[in-house]
Design a protein around this motif. Structure first.
Motif, PDB file in Angstrom:
ATOM      1  N   GLY A 263     -40.746  11.514   8.929  1.00 46.78           N
ATOM      2  CA  GLY A 263     -39.360  11.065   8.923  1.00 46.78           C
ATOM      3  C   GLY A 263     -38.610  11.466  10.180  1.00 46.78           C
ATOM      4  N   THR A 264     -38.993  12.618  10.740  1.00 40.18           N
ATOM      5  CA  THR A 264     -38.329  13.085  11.957  1.00 40.18           C
ATOM      6  C   THR A 264     -38.647  12.164  13.143  1.00 40.18           C
ATOM      7  OG1 THR A 264     -38.470  15.316  11.055  1.00 40.18           O
ATOM      8  CG2 THR A 264     -37.990  15.149  13.393  1.00 40.18           C
ATOM      9  N   LEU A 265     -39.738  11.419  13.036  1.00 39.50           N
ATOM     10  CA  LEU A 265     -40.104  10.500  14.123  1.00 39.50           C
ATOM     11  C   LEU A 265     -39.334   9.187  14.037  1.00 39.50           C
ATOM     12  CD1 LEU A 265     -44.018  10.697  14.053  1.00 39.50           C
ATOM     13  CD2 LEU A 265     -42.456  12.113  15.331  1.00 39.50           C
ATOM     14  N   TYR A 266     -38.606   8.970  12.922  1.00 38.45           N
ATOM     15  CA  TYR A 266     -38.023   7.655  12.643  1.00 38.45           C
ATOM     16  C   TYR A 266     -37.087   7.191  13.749  1.00 38.45           C
ATOM     17  CZ  TYR A 266     -35.581   4.018  10.019  1.00 38.45           C
ATOM     18  OH  TYR A 266     -35.036   2.838   9.608  1.00 38.45           O
ATOM     19  N   ARG A 267     -37.335   6.025  14.260  1.00 39.43           N
ATOM     20  CA  ARG A 267     -36.516   5.359  15.285  1.00 39.43           C
ATOM     21  C   ARG A 267     -36.248   6.247  16.502  1.00 39.43           C
ATOM     22  NH1 ARG A 267     -31.849   1.889  12.406  1.00 39.43           N
ATOM     23  NH2 ARG A 267     -32.116   0.583  14.234  1.00 39.43           N
ATOM     24  N   ALA A 268     -37.241   7.005  16.890  1.00 45.96           N
ATOM     25  CA  ALA A 268     -37.032   7.920  18.015  1.00 45.96           C
ATOM     26  C   ALA A 268     -37.544   7.319  19.312  1.00 45.96           C
ATOM     27  CB  ALA A 268     -37.762   9.231  17.749  1.00 45.96           C
ATOM     28  N   ALA A 269     -36.901   7.672  20.426  1.00 50.58           N
ATOM     29  CA  ALA A 269     -37.468   7.369  21.737  1.00 50.58           C
ATOM     30  C   ALA A 269     -38.262   8.603  22.120  1.00 50.58           C
ATOM     31  CB  ALA A 269     -36.354   7.105  22.740  1.00 50.58           C
ATOM     32  N   ILE A 270     -39.552   8.559  21.846  1.00 51.49           N
ATOM     33  CA  ILE A 270     -40.359   9.784  21.906  1.00 51.49           C
ATOM     34  C   ILE A 270     -40.751  10.126  23.346  1.00 51.49           C
ATOM     35  CG2 ILE A 270     -42.504  10.847  21.111  1.00 51.49           C
ATOM     36  CD1 ILE A 270     -42.414   8.996  18.702  1.00 51.49           C
ATOM     37  N   THR A 271     -40.634  11.401  23.708  1.00 53.78           N
ATOM     38  CA  THR A 271     -41.156  11.887  24.987  1.00 53.78           C
ATOM     39  C   THR A 271     -42.610  12.291  24.777  1.00 53.78           C
ATOM     40  OG1 THR A 271     -38.983  12.876  25.290  1.00 53.78           O
ATOM     41  CG2 THR A 271     -40.700  13.514  26.861  1.00 53.78           C
ATOM     42  N   PHE A 272     -43.527  11.622  25.439  1.00 51.47           N
ATOM     43  CA  PHE A 272     -44.954  11.935  25.223  1.00 51.47           C
ATOM     44  C   PHE A 272     -45.465  12.911  26.268  1.00 51.47           C
ATOM     45  CE2 PHE A 272     -44.805   7.965  22.816  1.00 51.47           C
ATOM     46  CZ  PHE A 272     -45.514   8.342  21.697  1.00 51.47           C
ATOM     47  N   ASN A 273     -45.181  14.178  26.114  1.00 48.08           N
ATOM     48  CA  ASN A 273     -45.821  15.153  27.002  1.00 48.08           C
ATOM     49  C   ASN A 273     -47.034  15.741  26.283  1.00 48.08           C
ATOM     50  OD1 ASN A 273     -44.586  16.649  25.113  1.00 48.08           O
ATOM     51  ND2 ASN A 273     -43.038  17.532  26.470  1.00 48.08           N
ATOM     52  N   THR A 274     -47.696  16.720  26.921  1.00 45.62           N
ATOM     53  CA  THR A 274     -48.947  17.201  26.324  1.00 45.62           C
ATOM     54  C   THR A 274     -48.704  17.848  24.972  1.00 45.62           C
ATOM     55  OG1 THR A 274     -49.483  17.772  28.600  1.00 45.62           O
ATOM     56  CG2 THR A 274     -51.092  18.360  26.925  1.00 45.62           C
ATOM     57  N   GLY A 275     -47.611  18.615  24.862  1.00 45.05           N
ATOM     58  CA  GLY A 275     -47.313  19.246  23.581  1.00 45.05           C
ATOM     59  C   GLY A 275     -47.197  18.200  22.490  1.00 45.05           C
ATOM     60  N   MET A 276     -46.520  17.101  22.803  1.00 49.09           N
ATOM     61  CA  MET A 276     -46.319  16.053  21.806  1.00 49.09           C
ATOM     62  C   MET A 276     -47.641  15.344  21.476  1.00 49.09           C
ATOM     63  SD  MET A 276     -43.925  14.806  19.937  1.00 49.09           S
ATOM     64  CE  MET A 276     -43.646  13.363  18.915  1.00 49.09           C
ATOM     65  N   LEU A 277     -48.515  15.191  22.466  1.00 53.82           N
ATOM     66  CA  LEU A 277     -49.824  14.574  22.183  1.00 53.82           C
ATOM     67  C   LEU A 277     -50.570  15.395  21.127  1.00 53.82           C
ATOM     68  CD1 LEU A 277     -51.497  13.541  25.575  1.00 53.82           C
ATOM     69  CD2 LEU A 277     -50.710  12.068  23.726  1.00 53.82           C
ATOM     70  N   TYR A 278     -50.646  16.701  21.363  1.00 57.51           N
ATOM     71  CA  TYR A 278     -51.317  17.556  20.376  1.00 57.51           C
ATOM     72  C   TYR A 278     -50.601  17.464  19.036  1.00 57.51           C
ATOM     73  CZ  TYR A 278     -54.567  20.034  23.498  1.00 57.51           C
ATOM     74  OH  TYR A 278     -55.596  20.365  24.340  1.00 57.51           O
ATOM     75  N   ALA A 279     -49.261  17.469  19.061  1.00 56.74           N
ATOM     76  CA  ALA A 279     -48.519  17.462  17.801  1.00 56.74           C
ATOM     77  C   ALA A 279     -48.793  16.174  17.025  1.00 56.74           C
ATOM     78  CB  ALA A 279     -47.026  17.625  18.073  1.00 56.74           C
ATOM     79  N   ILE A 280     -48.835  15.042  17.720  1.00 57.23           N
ATOM     80  CA  ILE A 280     -49.096  13.784  17.020  1.00 57.23           C
ATOM     81  C   ILE A 280     -50.509  13.769  16.454  1.00 57.23           C
ATOM     82  CG2 ILE A 280     -49.429  11.303  17.410  1.00 57.23           C
ATOM     83  CD1 ILE A 280     -46.936  11.232  18.904  1.00 57.23           C
ATOM     84  N   SER A 281     -51.457  14.313  17.218  1.00 52.84           N
ATOM     85  CA  SER A 281     -52.826  14.333  16.685  1.00 52.84           C
ATOM     86  C   SER A 281     -52.856  15.119  15.376  1.00 52.84           C
ATOM     87  CB  SER A 281     -53.800  14.919  17.706  1.00 52.84           C
ATOM     88  OG  SER A 281     -53.649  16.315  17.807  1.00 52.84           O
ATOM     89  N   CYS A 282     -51.973  16.122  15.275  1.00 51.52           N
ATOM     90  CA  CYS A 282     -51.944  16.934  14.050  1.00 51.52           C
ATOM     91  C   CYS A 282     -51.507  16.118  12.835  1.00 51.52           C
ATOM     92  CB  CYS A 282     -51.016  18.130  14.226  1.00 51.52           C
ATOM     93  SG  CYS A 282     -51.701  19.355  15.323  1.00 51.52           S
ATOM     94  N   LEU A 283     -50.668  15.107  13.042  1.00 50.00           N
ATOM     95  CA  LEU A 283     -50.238  14.279  11.913  1.00 50.00           C
ATOM     96  C   LEU A 283     -51.436  13.594  11.261  1.00 50.00           C
ATOM     97  CD1 LEU A 283     -47.019  12.538  13.267  1.00 50.00           C
ATOM     98  CD2 LEU A 283     -47.174  14.205  11.411  1.00 50.00           C
ATOM     99  N   PHE A 284     -52.440  13.279  12.072  1.00 49.75           N
ATOM    100  CA  PHE A 284     -53.634  12.628  11.532  1.00 49.75           C
ATOM    101  C   PHE A 284     -54.634  13.661  11.024  1.00 49.75           C
ATOM    102  CE2 PHE A 284     -51.524   9.727  14.353  1.00 49.75           C
ATOM    103  CZ  PHE A 284     -51.448   8.596  13.550  1.00 49.75           C
ATOM    104  N   LEU A 285     -54.717  14.779  11.733  1.00 47.94           N
ATOM    105  CA  LEU A 285     -55.669  15.814  11.308  1.00 47.94           C
ATOM    106  C   LEU A 285     -55.297  16.395   9.951  1.00 47.94           C
ATOM    107  CD1 LEU A 285     -56.131  17.590  14.740  1.00 47.94           C
ATOM    108  CD2 LEU A 285     -57.824  16.239  13.503  1.00 47.94           C
TER     109      LEU A 285
END
Ligand code: HEM
Ligand SMILES: [Cu+2]
Length: 549
Positions: free
Chosen positions: A326-348
């Protein structure tokens, strides 16, 4: 390093330096335990003896790998490093409540690391896995006392940490900061420390009874003399199931901080996440341990009852995961390395959590228990989800700690090697687990058809080794030579970014802040109004940081 700086660090009581010392210690444990993992995968990569013809070598590696990863890397990394460095900054405190006890905790932790490493040089190292089950741990010629004393030191260190941090959060929040203004990371850390405080004494007693049985001739776990061998399993898991939440909760907390900042959103459903999700997990966590001993003897009512509670825990976990999405909803996301790892965690968290469900169902787990399916399940949720959340946090807070960025091509390369590598390693283990590959076996002569799967897993293990080498070298390089970071580079609203400079000095805040009820660590909707709700103008208007020398 001069003698002077060595002394400064060794005798420090500053929570940030203590945090960095936890980071170094836990990463050292991670590297050595990771090398053990490579040996394990190498040994299994072909039928029969591969790199050793002594099965006990294999047991020693497995012991060190499991015990160090859980007890010396994940738990101290999350509740030692992250909590120490960031929690006081997030709540606007100048240090923890008892800085000297904090220093004592880190000494105990290093004592434990040294003791654990000594197991490589003593003639009869422990070979009892991280679980230490009797009767084997009592009858083995391996040095079980090393295992017990390592657990004692780490446990003592954690209990002291728990008291320290709970007092800090209760009494040292910035004036005016109410409970619903805490960062989610702070909440998850508080919850993790409550679990440690309640459950560690049980583990400590269990391993102490083991020590007495082995060396002093008591018979707590000896059925021949009226003891009960299953008592140990019950006591061990009564701690060690909640311990998985000591890891899982702060890992989620880190992710929330990253999602909110990189999406510039409020945490979705904050109260449901805190009071339903986090505290729901804490509430149920003490009533599910039996799912680790379904295949041991016990009455059905207990087995079925704890199957229900185990499944029930998906509800609070689900609340937290929904808040993340829900926190991702309608966001203009900054994709830095921290965020890449964090997004992978949503699937893991999905692959790790959902594979827990068949293991929780008593009828199915009879088939899966003690196979490599279990091994793959907990690696998805611990080795990947929780460890990747830690890596995400390290990248996210790197500018805060070192005044420099760690992002860049090396960071991205490390990420892709790691995320692809872990899947190449563990998906084959899921498959052969369902078909009966036993876990913790040195050899598998009876299952020659599994050999190719182990070879694929070995390739994956080398990818992860490469990815981790790139990642860690990049951190070390960036800490000293990386691109200098501006203040609050990700434009967060959270206090560790807005009110403390990069590389904060002892005391943390140039002007210790206080906040009004409308302030929020996630106040992105009205950033100016949010800053105006604190007494300090904050950074980045303040002076620029001095990068780490
Ligand atoms: C909703 C989620 C989860 C469910 C339903 C679940 C269920 C289970 C079950 C039933 C087992 C025992 C399997 C067996 O031995 O036959 C197990 C093993 C394990 N789980 Fe989970 N789990 C979940 C989440 C987690 C999390 C979050 C962690 C850690 C961060 C974790 C770590 C472990 C570990 C370490 C083991 C193996 C322990 C060992 O025998 O050495 N699990 N899980
Ligand atoms: Cu469990």
């Amino acid at each position: 390093m001069t003698m002077q700086t060595f002394k400064e660090w060794f005798f420090t009581t500053d929570h940030k330096r203590i945090g960095i010392m936890y980071l170094v210690g836990s990463m050292a444990a991670f590297v050595v335990a990771g090398l053990m993992a490579l040996l394990i995968r190498l040994e299994q990569s072909s039928l029969g003896p591969t790199i050793t013809d002594n099965p006990n070598d294999y047991n020693n590696w497995l012991y060190f790998h499991g015990a160090a990863m859980v007890l010396a890397f994940l738990i101290p990394g999350l509740t030692g490093f992250f909590a120490n460095y960031f929690l006081p900054l997030m709540i606007g405190a100048q240090d923890v409540a008892f800085p000297r006890i904090n220093a004592f905790s880190i000494w105990l932790f290093y004592g434990a690391i040294i003791l654990a490493l000594l197991s490589f040089v003593i003639p009869d190292p422990p070979d009892v896995m991280w679980t230490g089950y009797p009767p084997y741990s009592i009858t083995t010629t391996g040095n079980t006392a090393f295992y017990v004393f390592t657990v004692h030191l780490l446990g003592f260190s954690s209990v002291l940490g728990a008291v320290n941090f709970l007092v800090t959060v209760i009494y040292m929040r910035a004036p005016g900061m109410g409970w619903n203004q805490l960062n989610i990371f702070t909440w998850t850390t508080v919850a993790a420390f409550v679990l440690q405080l309640v459950f560690i004494p049980v583990l400590a007693s269990a391993v102490t009874m083991l020590l007495f049985d082995k060396y002093l001739g008591t018979n707590f776990f000896n059925p021949e003399a009226g003891g009960d061998v299953l008592l140990y399993q019950n006591l061990f898991w009564f701690y060690s199931h909640p311990a998985v939440y000591v890891i899982f909760l702060p890992a989620c907390g880190i992710l929330f901080e990253i999602f909110a900042t990189m999406c510039k959103n409020r945490v979705f459903n904050y109260k449901a996440c805190v009071y339903g999700g986090i505290w729901g997990i804490v509430g149920i966590s003490g009533f599910v341990w039996v799912h680790h001993l379904y295949v041991s003897g016990m009455p059905d009512w207990l087995r079925i009852g704890q199957m229900v509670t185990t499944l029930l825990i998906s509800v609070p976990v689900g609340l937290m995961v929904m808040s993340m999405w829900g926190t991702l909803y309608r966001a203009a996301i900054t994709f830095n390395t921290g965020m890449l790892y964090a997004i992978s965690c949503l699937f893991l968290v999905l692959s790790g959590g959902l594979t827990g469900i068949p293991l929780a169902l008593t009828a199915i787990t009879v088939h899966l228990s003690e196979t490599s399916f279990v091994h793959a399940h907990f690696h998805f949720i611990m080795a990947m989800f929780s460890a990747f959340a830690m890596f995400a946090g390290i990248y996210y807070w790197f500018p805060k700690m070192f005044g420099r960025y760690a992002d860049g091509p090396a960071a991205t390369l490390g990420f892709w090697l790691n995320i692809i590598g872990v899947h190449v390693t563990f998906i084959p283990l899921f498959i052969i687990g369902v078909e009966g590959m036993p876990r913790r076996y040195w050899d598998y002569q009876m299952f020659p058809q599994f050999e190719p799967y182990h070879q694929v897993a070995l390739v994956g293990a080398f990818m992860v080794a490469g990815g981790m080498a790139v990642t860690i070298l990049n951190w070390i390089y960036s800490a000293f030579k990386g691109k200098v970071a501006v203040e609050n580079p990700w434009k967060s609203c959270s206090m560790e970014w807005t009110h403390a400079p990069n590389c904060p000095q002892a005391g943390n805040f140039p002007n210790p802040p206080s906040v009004q009820p409308e302030w929020s660590p996630y106040g992105y909707e009205d950033r100016e109004g949010n800053m105006a709700a604190t007494t300090d103008p904050g950074y980045p208007t303040g002076p620029t940081a001095k990068p780490a020398e």
